[in-house]
Design a protein around this motif. Sequence first.
Motif, mmCIF file in Angstrom:
data_model
loop_
_atom_site.group_PDB
_atom_site.id
_atom_site.type_symbol
_atom_site.label_atom_id
_atom_site.label_comp_id
_atom_site.label_asym_id
_atom_site.label_seq_id
_atom_site.Cartn_x
_atom_site.Cartn_y
_atom_site.Cartn_z
ATOM 1 N N TYR A 170 0.723 -1.106 0.049
ATOM 2 C CA TYR A 170 0.165 -0.135 0.079
ATOM 3 C C TYR A 170 0.981 1.298 -0.038
ATOM 4 N N PHE A 171 0.435 2.082 -0.761
ATOM 5 C CA PHE A 171 1.355 3.592 -1.265
ATOM 6 C C PHE A 171 0.386 4.667 -0.709
ATOM 7 N N ASP A 172 0.615 5.328 0.320
ATOM 8 C CA ASP A 172 -0.288 6.490 0.494
ATOM 9 C C ASP A 172 0.471 7.785 0.847
ATOM 10 N N ASN A 173 0.741 8.470 -0.516
ATOM 11 C CA ASN A 173 1.257 9.757 -0.766
ATOM 12 C C ASN A 173 2.954 9.430 -0.284
ATOM 13 N N VAL A 174 3.399 8.470 -0.588
ATOM 14 C CA VAL A 174 4.829 8.074 -0.418
ATOM 15 C C VAL A 174 5.858 8.979 -1.263
#
Length: 393
Positions: free
Chosen positions: A215-219
């Motif tokens: 999961y990538f949240d605003n990386v």
Amino acid sequence: MTSPPIPAGELEEFRAAVRKFAVDAFAAKAAYWDEKEEFPRENRELLAKLGYLGLVIPEQYGGSGLSILHATVFLEEISRVCFNTALVCQIAINGPSRAIEILGSEEQKKRLLPKCVSGEYMFGIGMSEPGAGSATTDMVTSVTPDGDGWRLNGHKVFCTGGHLATHILVFARFGKTKGAYGIGAVIVEKGMPGFTVGKPDRKMGGRGVAEAELYFDNVHIPKENVLMVGDENSTKSFRVLMSSFGPERVGNAAMCLGVAHEALELAVAYSKERHQFGRPICEFQGIQWKIADMATQIHATRLMVHHAATHLENGFPNPLAAAQAKLYANEMVQRVTNEALQIHGHYGFTRDFPLERMVRDSRGFALGGGTVEILRNTIASIVYGRSFNQRRD
């Protein structure tokens, strides 16, 4: 382009050395990793110590600089002994390190490749998504500009070893594009804020090397971690990145070859020992034909794999040769392991023999790195000299 020929004697000496090493180092616990669904960490550490994780990485970055053909023979022999350990090798040898070596900047090569060789870094690939498996170009994971870097948002699935990886090569969409336009790749490092890993998936085969959701949240992705910016005005970047899957496909086929070869050897040995109706079952024509077909298919696969490993375009295996080798090998290994189990009768169906594990391990080959259906589409497109739209418009 054809890579320089390797003397047959040299290659066979290498094969024999790898075979002995694999049997001595990995045979005793091959069933253990599957039974316990445990990552073979000690095996990976040994491989790193001996330099095998950097088999094809150039010497200037700490590797051995050997050929792709050497790598295929290596994977074949490791797969004969321990499939889970072979998966570890496949990720290291034919995974993102190959893309970085050929497509990366000099800074990326110097920063990343030596630690891939040492085993300090372990890469995974983030490509498939819940709604974008075979339809890769349906991916929605996106990269947007953010000052002198980028921001990554999205969700990936089926990342082999993703829960253990220190770095993930993530395929993502640059800009508001559709289809193959704008797809590029970035490198995400473990510990980056906004990057989380889901619970590893339990699976049918290769159970020692689990898969995970990412999961990538605003990386935040610094510019030095961009392997390739997606070209919003063409499909060029996507096509180049897809060519980087050539080594993975050839490695996949090499592992199929190894598993099938071992299954054949077990079947031959068992058919000599097992007696029914007063004689060894190898004396029955039905068994002889099975063995003949298995041996012929393995031989054909080896020729295709070696052809793909030695015919390169821009550093990667020829796309047609790689697709054909993987397609044939994926279906061959299922036939051969199934026949080997059949020759063993109900003994082969028990967990006291390795055949049931081989059958399970073999099944996943035809899914990862391009399904056999997608490979047929790829091959047909190359033969016809044109792409075909699979979408319903």
